[in-house]
Structures are given as structure tokens and as C-alpha cells.
Design an enzyme around this catalytic site. Structure first.
Site, mmCIF file in Angstrom:
data_model
loop_
_atom_site.group_PDB
_atom_site.id
_atom_site.type_symbol
_atom_site.label_atom_id
_atom_site.label_comp_id
_atom_site.label_asym_id
_atom_site.label_seq_id
_atom_site.Cartn_x
_atom_site.Cartn_y
_atom_site.Cartn_z
ATOM 1 N N ASP A 1 0.626 -1.305 -0.287
ATOM 2 C CA ASP A 1 -0.590 0.052 0.302
ATOM 3 C C ASP A 1 0.105 1.897 0.127
ATOM 4 O O ASP A 1 0.980 2.392 1.003
ATOM 5 C CB ASP A 1 -0.854 0.430 1.485
ATOM 6 C CG ASP A 1 -1.438 -1.009 1.313
ATOM 7 O OD1 ASP A 1 -2.549 -1.616 0.509
ATOM 8 O OD2 ASP A 1 -2.314 -1.306 2.161
ATOM 9 N N LYS B 1 -7.124 -4.781 -3.148
ATOM 10 C CA LYS B 1 -7.833 -4.943 -1.992
ATOM 11 C C LYS B 1 -8.807 -4.300 -1.184
ATOM 12 O O LYS B 1 -8.598 -2.737 -1.486
ATOM 13 C CB LYS B 1 -6.534 -5.888 -0.740
ATOM 14 C CG LYS B 1 -6.385 -4.575 -0.304
ATOM 15 C CD LYS B 1 -5.118 -5.633 0.849
ATOM 16 C CE LYS B 1 -4.571 -4.225 1.124
ATOM 17 N NZ LYS B 1 -4.514 -3.484 1.896
ATOM 18 N N CYS C 1 -1.716 -3.259 7.698
ATOM 19 C CA CYS C 1 -1.852 -3.894 6.313
ATOM 20 C C CYS C 1 -0.245 -4.833 6.505
ATOM 21 O O CYS C 1 -0.810 -6.066 5.486
ATOM 22 C CB CYS C 1 -2.497 -3.238 5.396
ATOM 23 S SG CYS C 1 -3.539 -2.754 5.292
#
Length: 218
Positions: A19, A117, A162
Site C-alpha cells: 500500500d 484489496k 496491513c
């Protein structure tokens, strides 16, 4: 922090970059403190790996993890979702928005897969492997098995969300996981960093640092 372990990169290793998007960096809607600092490190690290996967948070507008989707609720408040506790976040990484784009300084042209996601409206997804209901798979584990990868190195944002869930779920899926700690930054909510390190120890997630990883010899 235990960050001095030496792990020579092998052909069956993969770098999982979590990310590195505009909304998680300086000026973004959910900026991780000092998040931009990991980008030069990850660019260096990625140059040592033949195989790299990038993840991308990819929420529809009005996603159920956004505080704005729950009138009267506040950012960082915890609610009970159908699958358990859910932290409410600022709107971030909305599909097609500038904030959802990768940071322009990220330079990993040889990445072989971009895994999106969090695109299901009613389920959040911290992990690159399994969404927050602990049932819905992203397909990454199957991809890694089909390509005969055995060990996953994890770096990116955020360490205590994450990165944490991706590393732990990698182990649960049968892979070895190594978190490159200085190539991560944390959000730091309510003891989340300490909880992350406790879970890493309990699950057998290894930890290292960039210089130890890139060293020619231990």
C-alpha cells in the site's frame, strides 16, 4: 526491536510491498507518520528481488470502513461489523482517485502483480491474503503456490495494520514471512505496535532491517 537478522535473498523469495499509495503518505487522507521515508528503502530493496508484488487499497466510495458511512460516528472509533470489530477510517484510497494511486517516487518497474484489496463494499481488507471476515481469500496464496514461492518479505504501510495482517496470514497460509522493519511505518493506535510485535513473535514472523537484508555476507 530485533532487526539484525541476515536473510540472503533466494530465487524462491518474493517481496510484498504493501500500500505505498498517495493517501497513506504525506498530505494524504490517511497519512501514516513518516510514511514517505520508506519509499527510497523499498526501491533499494526491490532491486535485489527478481519477484515483487504490490498491493493497492482500492475502496469504493462509501465503503463500510469509512466513518463517513456511519452517521454520528467518528474517525478511529471502533464499531462492530458483521465479522467483528472494525476501526472507522477517514475516506481514503477511493477507486480511481489521486489518493489511491501509487506514490510517484515508488520505482519498481519489474513488479509482476498488483493486488487490489478492500474493493468489496461491506468488508475491509488489511491483509493481502484474506479479507477482514477471515473467510474471503484475495487469491494471493494460490498465486504464490502456483509460482512455487516459499518465503515472503514484507514492507510498506502501515506496520501495525496491513503489514501486520499480511505477514501473519502469510504464515497461516504456509509461507515463511520476514518483515523488513525499517521499511515500514506504523499508525500507532491504542497499543497497536506492541500488539503487532507480540503477534509476530507468537506466529513466527521473522524481522530484519534493510542493511542486514542487503548485506553480501552475514
Amino acid at each position: 526491536m530485533q532487526v539484525s537478522n541476515f536473510y540472503p535473498v533466494r530465487p524462491a523469495d518474493l517481496l510484498l510491498v504493501i500500500d505505498l499509495q498517495q493517501d497513506f503518505c504525506l498530505g494524504g487522507r490517511l497519512a501514516v507518520p513518516d510514511g514517505d521515508a520508506v519509499i527510497p528503502l523499498i526501491n533499494r530493496i526491490a532491486s535485489r528481488f527478481r519477484h515483487v508484488v504490490l498491493t493497492q487499497d482500492w475502496h469504493p466510495a462509501g465503503h463500510s470502513s469509512f466513518a463517513s458511512a456511519h452517521p454520528g460516528s467518528k474517525v478511529y472509533e471502533t464499531i462492530q461489523a458483521s465479522y467483528g470489530p472494525q476501526t472507522l477510517w477517514p475516506d481514503h484510497c477511493v477507486q480511481g482517485s489521486a489518493g489511491a494511486a501509487f506514490h510517484p517516487d515508488l520505482d519498481v518497474p519489474h513488479a509482476e502483480l498488483i493486488l487490489r484489496k478492500g474493493f468489496r463494499p461491506a468488508i475491509d481488507s488489511y491483509s493481502a491474503f484474506v479479507e477482514s471476515d477471515k473467510t474471503t481469500a484475495t487469491g494471493l496464496a494460490g498465486y504464490l503456490r502456483e509460482r512455487a514461492f516459499r518465503r515472503v518479505f514484507v514492507a510498506g504501510l502501515a506496520y501495525d495494520y496491513c503489514v501486520r495482517y499480511s505477514a501473519v496470514d502469510a504464515v497461516r497460509a504456509g509461507f515463511s514471512a520476514v518483515v523488513i522493519e525499517d521499511a515500514c511505518r506504523a499508525i500507532g493506535l491504542s497499543g497497536s505496535v506492541a500488539a503487532t510485535e507480540e503477534e509476530f513473535a507468537a506466529m513466527g514472523v521473522a524481522r530484519t532491517a534493510t542493511e542486514a537484508l542487503l548485506a553480501d555476507q552475514p
